[in-house]
Design a protein around this motif. Structure first.
Motif, short mmCIF file in Angstrom:
data_model
loop_
_atom_site.label_atom_id
_atom_site.label_comp_id
_atom_site.label_asym_id
_atom_site.label_seq_id
_atom_site.Cartn_x
_atom_site.Cartn_y
_atom_site.Cartn_z
N ASP A 6 0.82 -1.22 0.00
CA ASP A 6 0.00 0.00 0.00
C ASP A 6 0.86 1.26 0.00
O ASP A 6 0.56 2.22 -0.71
CB ASP A 6 -0.94 0.02 1.21
N PHE A 7 1.91 1.26 0.80
CA PHE A 7 2.77 2.43 0.85
C PHE A 7 3.47 2.64 -0.48
O PHE A 7 3.61 3.77 -0.96
CB PHE A 7 3.80 2.32 1.98
N THR A 8 3.91 1.55 -1.09
CA THR A 8 4.54 1.63 -2.41
C THR A 8 3.56 2.19 -3.44
O THR A 8 3.93 3.03 -4.26
CB THR A 8 5.05 0.24 -2.84
N PRO A 82 -7.64 7.47 -0.04
CA PRO A 82 -8.09 6.16 0.44
C PRO A 82 -6.94 5.28 0.92
O PRO A 82 -7.05 4.61 1.96
CB PRO A 82 -8.78 5.55 -0.78
N ILE A 83 -5.82 5.30 0.20
CA ILE A 83 -4.67 4.48 0.60
C ILE A 83 -4.06 5.04 1.87
O ILE A 83 -3.72 4.29 2.80
CB ILE A 83 -3.62 4.43 -0.53
N ALA A 84 -3.93 6.35 1.96
CA ALA A 84 -3.35 6.98 3.15
C ALA A 84 -4.22 6.71 4.37
O ALA A 84 -3.69 6.46 5.47
CB ALA A 84 -3.18 8.48 2.92
N GLU A 85 -5.51 6.75 4.20
CA GLU A 85 -6.44 6.48 5.30
C GLU A 85 -6.28 5.03 5.79
O GLU A 85 -6.24 4.77 6.99
CB GLU A 85 -7.87 6.75 4.86
N LYS A 86 -6.18 4.11 4.86
CA LYS A 86 -5.99 2.71 5.21
C LYS A 86 -4.67 2.52 5.98
O LYS A 86 -4.63 1.83 7.00
CB LYS A 86 -6.00 1.85 3.95
N LEU A 87 -3.60 3.15 5.48
CA LEU A 87 -2.31 3.05 6.16
C LEU A 87 -2.36 3.67 7.55
O LEU A 87 -1.78 3.13 8.50
CB LEU A 87 -1.22 3.72 5.32
N ARG A 88 -3.05 4.78 7.67
CA ARG A 88 -3.17 5.42 8.98
C ARG A 88 -3.87 4.52 9.97
O ARG A 88 -3.45 4.36 11.12
CB ARG A 88 -3.92 6.76 8.87
N HIS A 89 -4.96 3.89 9.53
CA HIS A 89 -5.68 2.97 10.41
C HIS A 89 -4.80 1.77 10.81
O HIS A 89 -4.84 1.33 11.96
CB HIS A 89 -6.97 2.47 9.75
N GLU A 90 -4.02 1.29 9.87
CA GLU A 90 -3.11 0.16 10.19
C GLU A 90 -2.05 0.59 11.19
O GLU A 90 -1.74 -0.16 12.13
CB GLU A 90 -2.45 -0.35 8.92
N LEU A 91 -1.49 1.78 11.02
CA LEU A 91 -0.45 2.25 11.93
C LEU A 91 -1.00 2.53 13.33
O LEU A 91 -0.33 2.27 14.32
CB LEU A 91 0.21 3.51 11.38
N GLU A 92 -2.21 3.07 13.37
CA GLU A 92 -2.80 3.40 14.67
C GLU A 92 -3.50 2.21 15.32
O GLU A 92 -3.98 2.33 16.44
CB GLU A 92 -3.76 4.58 14.51
N GLY A 93 -3.59 1.12 14.59
CA GLY A 93 -4.22 -0.07 15.16
C GLY A 93 -5.72 -0.05 15.17
O GLY A 93 -6.33 -0.74 15.99
N ASP A 94 -6.35 0.72 14.28
CA ASP A 94 -7.81 0.81 14.25
C ASP A 94 -8.45 -0.41 13.59
O ASP A 94 -9.63 -0.64 13.72
CB ASP A 94 -8.25 2.07 13.50
#
Length: 95
Positions: A6-8, A82-94
């Motif tokens: 996703d980050f890539t 959308p990708i940034a939101e998904k990554l943010r949720h993964e990083l924050e553990g949501d």
């Protein structure tokens, strides 16, 4: 996280927009600067009343800035957010 797919994709999507837009804006800007320096006759051709090609090209720099901003917002809303939101949720553990 930097090695995730996703980050890539996020980085690739951003670069595929930012690099061509930056290059096109710089080409337009330097064309304007070079023409105003070396092609005074061309730039002083009247177009409408007191408006000449040089003035119109100068004003078009503002229009180009607004256009690129609008295009970036549209691209970010569709492809980046959308990708940034998904990554943010993964990083924050949501998730």
């Amino acid at each position: 996280m930097q090695k995730s797919e996703d980050f890539t994709r996020l980085r690739s999507s951003f670069r595929s927009f930012a690099i061509p837009m930056t290059i096109s804006f710089l080409v337009w800007y330097f064309a304007y600067v070079l023409l105003s320096t070396y092609a005074e006759g061309f730039m002083s051709i009247p177009v409408l009343g007191n408006l000449n090609i040089g003035l119109l090209m100068g004003l078009s720099q503002f229009l180009m800035t607004f256009l690129i901003t609008w295009l970036y917002i549209r691209h970010a809303n569709k492809s980046l957010d959308p990708i940034a939101e998904k990554l943010r949720h993964e990083l924050e553990g949501d998730l």
